[in-house]
Structures are given as structure tokens and as C-alpha cells.
Design an enzyme around this catalytic site. Structure first.
Site, PDB file in Angstrom:
ATOM      1  N   ARG A   3      -3.273  -4.124   4.060  1.00  0.00           N
ATOM      2  CA  ARG A   3      -2.530  -3.311   3.301  1.00  0.00           C
ATOM      3  C   ARG A   3      -2.625  -3.326   2.403  1.00  0.00           C
ATOM      4  NH1 ARG A   3       0.416   2.245   4.269  1.00  0.00           N
ATOM      5  NH2 ARG A   3      -1.100   3.132   2.703  1.00  0.00           N
TER       6      ARG A   3
ATOM      7  N   GLN B  59       3.383  12.526   4.436  1.00  0.00           N
ATOM      8  CA  GLN B  59       4.407  11.511   5.178  1.00  0.00           C
ATOM      9  C   GLN B  59       5.924  12.305   4.894  1.00  0.00           C
ATOM     10  OE1 GLN B  59       2.363  10.349   3.365  1.00  0.00           O
ATOM     11  NE2 GLN B  59       1.800   8.480   3.452  1.00  0.00           N
TER      12      GLN B  59
ATOM     13  N   ASP C 124       6.787   0.393  -3.393  1.00  0.00           N
ATOM     14  CA  ASP C 124       5.709  -0.682  -3.044  1.00  0.00           C
ATOM     15  C   ASP C 124       6.172  -1.553  -2.787  1.00  0.00           C
ATOM     16  OD1 ASP C 124       5.489   2.335  -1.676  1.00  0.00           O
ATOM     17  OD2 ASP C 124       4.520   0.923  -0.082  1.00  0.00           O
TER      18      ASP C 124
HETATM   19  O1  MRU Z   1       1.276   4.765   2.260  1.00  0.00           O
HETATM   20  P1  MRU Z   1       2.257   4.476   3.234  1.00  0.00           P
HETATM   21  O2  MRU Z   1       3.570   5.790   3.970  1.00  0.00           O
HETATM   22  O3  MRU Z   1       3.355   3.368   3.468  1.00  0.00           O
HETATM   23  O4  MRU Z   1       3.963   4.902   1.875  1.00  0.00           O
HETATM   24  C1  MRU Z   1       5.137   4.806   1.591  1.00  0.00           C
HETATM   25  C2  MRU Z   1       5.560   5.249   0.650  1.00  0.00           C
HETATM   26  O5  MRU Z   1       5.132   5.052  -0.514  1.00  0.00           O
HETATM   27  C3  MRU Z   1       7.392   4.624   0.253  1.00  0.00           C
HETATM   28  O6  MRU Z   1       7.628   5.747  -0.578  1.00  0.00           O
HETATM   29  C4  MRU Z   1       7.243   3.578   0.163  1.00  0.00           C
HETATM   30  O7  MRU Z   1       7.316   2.675   1.301  1.00  0.00           O
HETATM   31  C5  MRU Z   1       8.543   2.844  -0.247  1.00  0.00           C
HETATM   32  S1  MRU Z   1       9.973   3.096   0.669  1.00  0.00           S
HETATM   33  C6  MRU Z   1       9.292   1.820   1.788  1.00  0.00           C
END
Ligand code: MRU
Length: 365
Positions: free
Chosen positions: A100, A205, A246
Site C-alpha cells: 500500500r 471504515q 496516513d
Molecule cells: O484505507 P485505510 O482504511 O487504511 O485508511 C485509513 C485512514 O485513512 C485512516 O484515517 C488513517 O490511516 C489515519 S489513522 C491511521
């Protein structure tokens, strides 16, 4: 955090490692909120697939998973030839990094493990150090989230209505979470407040993971459709926004986070509502010059065109929602500029995004 299943409370970390089996242990987040299950991955490629397919997700959680995955890859190497070991580690590193691309935590986590491994000069000693370093990264990640709670708790006042986006809770980290850390700390201090969880389409999420977490911990909350936030802001029903990130750029103060974060930041600015971003130090990127250089993940169109859910018979099933002959464009993240952000909550204090660079010695830069 404590998870209560069938009336029994137990403490879990999102990510852990079983050294005797060389196994990374992960909460299978795609099954939540319907089923709580821990799975194991047995080699670094399987660990990378778990990151790519979002068995585990959230910047901090994939950071710790990558740290353990690197140790797992190192421990699986057979032989004493250091250059071959190095070449193998490069392959492990790149496989986990590429799973990712947007979150910087996996890269920072693995560089930290690699740095600590350099203290040894044999393959066997480096293998032992890899595991210790991965455990230290995970422990430090928990300490950082605890500190985010201590630093951010004073922002949560009695009676507040707080908006959060996606899941920046303990499931997105090893424990406690980033955006949720001040909320959990305030709850522990007995403060009453209400959390609105953006649903966070396309993967939802907020509706699945954040809502499950908050329900588990007994925090008052409601899920709102992403499109409802504007109305709530305009009616004065949101007092504070806290999100995670992120990748936060130390040089420019820009924040990459789940798609839809930028929209909420614009709304918050329009309505004079403070907008905070909570991050551990592993989310800081001191290299990239600006947000245009951030690799923003583009995900499968199927996420937009349909949704996963539980059937009445308890089967997890994907249903197509959109018009059958239509395609979709699915960027997973966006970038919020510093002028829309009130403050970045870090374990070392709260900073204006524009001030990160001048405080880099405090922030591990
Ligand atoms: O695609 P995801 O579920 O990994 O994305 C997560 C997010 O964008 C969260 O808001 C983010 O990781 C910030 S907190 C770790």
C-alpha cells in the site's frame, strides 16, 4: 484495547507476533463488525497480501505489520552469507512497502528495524535484532498513541459534538488509536460528549470499524452518511473535528488521509470549527517537498460500485449497487492543505502544520 465478545472482555492488540511460529497475528478487520477473528500470516508475501487486501489497514497498524513482516522475512532466511541476506531483505522490504503506497508508516517502521539490525555483523545476530526491533516499534507506537491522548484530551470538553472520519482508532494502530486517543482519554476522565462517525464510503471504515470500536468502549456516537456533514456543520451541530493521517509532510504541513478528509476540512473552515489531525511520529514524512508528490492509492472500482455486508443467514456478501454497465474511479486518499488545519496533535505537543519543519528536532525529523 478491551474487546467484549459474548460477555467476555479480553485485551487485544491489532497486530502481534508469535515468534515460535514466525507468524504475524492480525485481527481480520474485513469481518468486523460482524465477526471478531484473529488470523496468522506465515511468510512475508502472505503478510504483504494481508496489507494489500486490507485484512489489516490504517497507517499505524500497517506500519507495525510491515515491521513484523520484515522480521518474519529476515527470520525465514537460511544461511550465513551476509550479502545474500541483504539482497533477500531488500526484496522483503520492497514487497511490504509496495503493498500500500500512501501511508509512510510502513517505510518508517521498516527503516527503523533495518537501522537497528545494522548493529550486528552476522546473519544470526541481525535476525535476532530484527525481531527485537519490530517489537520495540510496536511498543513505541502504543506509547505514542497514549501520549496523543494525554496531549489532546484537553480539546474534548463536556457536551461537545466531535466529528471523525474513517477509522483512526485502535484498529488503525497497534492499540488506542490516533484521532480516538483524546476521545478515549476524555471518556476515562468521565467527560460526556458525542461522536459523529463519517460513514466513509466506499469501504465504510467509519460505519463498520470506528462505530464498532466506540460501541465496544461505551462512547456515545452515531454514524452519519458522508453527505450529511455539511448540514450538521451549518446547523452548528459539530464543535470539533479530529482525524488521523496516513502521511503528514514535515516540509509543507500537508496531510494525506482517507478520501473525504479534505471535504470535511473545507467545511470546518467555512463554519469556523477547529480541525485537528492526530499522528504518531511514524506518520511524518520529512522528505517529500509537497502534497503533489504523495503517491495516492487508487483502488478497485468494485468498492464504489457495490458494498459488502452480512446477509440474514450470516454470510458476508458483496452486492452490486451501481448501474451494471457503469465503471467507477476510486481514489483512496486526498490531501488537506495546512491552512485548513488548526493543529497537528503529536506525542510531543500540538503544532501548527506550518511549524512542523522548524520543530523537526522535537518530532524525530
Ligand atoms: O484505507 P485505510 O482504511 O487504511 O485508511 C485509513 C485512514 O485513512 C485512516 O484515517 C488513517 O490511516 C489515519 S489513522 C491511521
Amino acid at each position: 484495547m478491551q474487546v467484549t465478545i459474548d460477555g467476555r472482555a479480553q485485551h487485544f492488540r491489532t497486530v502481534a507476533f508469535a515468534p515460535t511460529r514466525n507468524e504475524v497475528r492480525l485481527i481480520e478487520q474485513r469481518l468486523l463488525p460482524h465477526e471478531f477473528k484473529v488470523i496468522g500470516t506465515h511468510d512475508f508475501r502472505e503478510t504483504a497480501r494481508a496489507i494489500r487486501d486490507m485484512v489489516v489497514r490504517g497507517a499505524g497498524a500497517i506500519g507495525a505489520t510491515a515491521a513484523y513482516g520484515l522480521a518474519q522475512g529476515a527470520l525465514a532466511f537460511r544461511g550465513h552469507h551476509l550479502p545474500r541476506f541483504e539482497a533477500h531483505l531488500t526484496c522483503v522490504f520492497e514487497t511490504l512497502r509496495d503493498a500500500r503506497p500512501t501511508a509512510v508508516d510502513p517505510v518508517n517502521a521498516m527503516l527503523e528495524v533495518r537501522r537497528k539490525m545494522q548493529a550486528a555483523t552476522t546473519v544470526a545476530d541481525q535476525q535476532a535484532l530484527a525481531l527485537t526491533a519490530a517489537e520495540e516499534f510496536a511498543d513505541e507506537a502504543v506509547a505514542h498513541c497514549r501520549a496523543l491522548g494525554e496531549v489532546g484530551v484537553s480539546l474534548i470538553r463536556e457536551g461537545m459534538r466531535v466529528l471523525t472520519h474513517c477509522n483512526a482508532g485502535w484498529l488503525a494502530f497497534v492499540d488506542i488509536g490516533s484521532a480516538t486517543a483524546p476521545l478515549y482519554a476524555a471518556h476515562q476522565q468521565g467527560r460526556a460528549f458525542h461522536v459523529y462517525c463519517d460513514e466513509t464510503r466506499p469501504r465504510s471504515q467509519g460505519a463498520t470499524l470506528t462505530a464498532w470500536e466506540l460501541a465496544q468502549q461505551g462512547l456515545a456516537h452515531q454514524v452519519i452518511a458522508d453527505n450529511a456533514a455539511g448540514l450538521l456543520f451549518s446547523r452548528g451541530q459539530i464543535d470539533l473535528v479530529i482525524v488521523g493521517s496516513d502521511r503528514t509532510l514535515g516540509r509543507s504541513g500537508e496531510v494525506a488521509n482517507k478520501i473525504g478528509t479534505y471535504t470535511k476540512a473545507v467545511l470546518a473552515k467555512r463554519h469556523g470549527v477547529p480541525f485537528y489531525v492526530a499522528i504518531p511520529l511514524s506518520t511524518l514524512d520529512w522528505n517529500l517537498p509537497d502534497g503533489a508528490a504523495i503517491p495516492l492509492e487508487e483502488r478497485d472500482a468494485a468498492e464504489v460500485l457495490g458494498a459488502w455486508g452480512l446477509t440474514q443467514s450470516g454470510q458476508r456478501e458483496y452486492v452490486r449497487v451501481a448501474n451494471p454497465s457503469s465503471g467507477a474511479y476510486n481514489p483512496g486518499f486526498d490531501v488537506t492543505p495546512p491552512e485548513l488545519i488548526t493543529g497537528i496533535i503529536t506525542p510531543a505537543g500540538i503544532f501548527r502544520p506550518q511549524d512542523l519543519w522548524q520543530n523537526r528536532s522535537l518530532l524525530g525529523g
